[in-house]
Design a protein around this motif. Structure first.
Motif, PDB file in Angstrom:
ATOM      1  N   UNK A  88      57.938 -20.754  41.715  1.00 59.42           N
ATOM      2  CA  UNK A  88      57.525 -20.475  40.336  1.00 59.42           C
ATOM      3  C   UNK A  88      56.482 -21.452  39.812  1.00 59.42           C
ATOM      4  N   UNK A  89      56.088 -22.441  40.623  1.00 64.18           N
ATOM      5  CA  UNK A  89      55.062 -23.381  40.168  1.00 64.18           C
ATOM      6  C   UNK A  89      53.699 -22.933  40.678  1.00 64.18           C
ATOM      7  N   UNK A  90      52.655 -23.404  40.022  1.00 62.22           N
ATOM      8  CA  UNK A  90      51.298 -23.049  40.441  1.00 62.22           C
ATOM      9  C   UNK A  90      50.856 -23.842  41.663  1.00 62.22           C
ATOM     10  N   UNK A  91      51.208 -25.133  41.679  1.00 69.60           N
ATOM     11  CA  UNK A  91      50.758 -26.035  42.734  1.00 69.60           C
ATOM     12  C   UNK A  91      51.920 -26.941  43.124  1.00 69.60           C
ATOM     13  N   UNK A  92      52.044 -27.206  44.423  1.00 68.78           N
ATOM     14  CA  UNK A  92      52.994 -28.196  44.931  1.00 68.78           C
ATOM     15  C   UNK A  92      52.194 -29.241  45.702  1.00 68.78           C
ATOM     16  N   UNK A  93      52.570 -30.509  45.543  1.00 67.09           N
ATOM     17  CA  UNK A  93      51.862 -31.613  46.197  1.00 67.09           C
ATOM     18  C   UNK A  93      52.861 -32.459  46.974  1.00 67.09           C
ATOM     19  N   UNK A  94      52.501 -32.786  48.223  1.00 65.19           N
ATOM     20  CA  UNK A  94      53.285 -33.694  49.068  1.00 65.19           C
ATOM     21  C   UNK A  94      52.315 -34.414  49.997  1.00 65.19           C
TER      22      UNK A  94
END
Length: 126
Positions: free
Chosen positions: A66-72
């Motif tokens: 449900x998020x626009x962007x994921x960062x790892x």
């Protein structure tokens, strides 16, 4: 630029976590041109991590869908592809600060992430 919901995988010390698929904690920010504000956190069990969720393949949506962007710091091709199928862009970075990573992403200047270590992923050592 419109508001985006951006999730960042984090370690216990608040730095960006090494691997998206195995990350147990995510900070979720509402970000716009004025900055980013922490909206909520996700604390996942091992069973609730992206890797296990996608391997299970039961068709249900994960909270990160449900998020626009994921960062790892790193991510495998499978996790990147499966998130993209749900319209979530996963990006990786060498940046260690969640807020600095979000600012760099929004500016189009996010430093590339770490290479994904498939052998470590299979062992679950993240």
């Amino acid at each position: 630029m419109a508001q985006k919901i951006i999730a960042v995988a984090v370690n216990q010390d608040g730095t960006i976590a090494a691997h998206a698929g195995r990350a147990a904690k995510w900070q979720v920010f509402a970000a716009d041109e004025s900055g980013a504000e922490l909206a909520w956190t996700l604390d996942l069990t091992e069973f609730g991590g992206l890797h296990e969720w996608h391997v299970r393949g039961d068709g249900n949506r994960h909270p990160l869908h449900y998020v626009d962007v994921a960062i790892a710091a790193s991510a495998g091709d499978g996790v990147i592809r499966r998130l993209a199928e749900r319209n979530t862009e996963l990006v990786t970075t060498r940046e260690t600060s969640p807020l600095q990573a979000i600012a760099a992403y929004r500016a189009g200047k996010l430093a590339a992430g770490l290479p994904h270590d498939e052998q470590q992923c299979l062992k679950g050592h993240h």
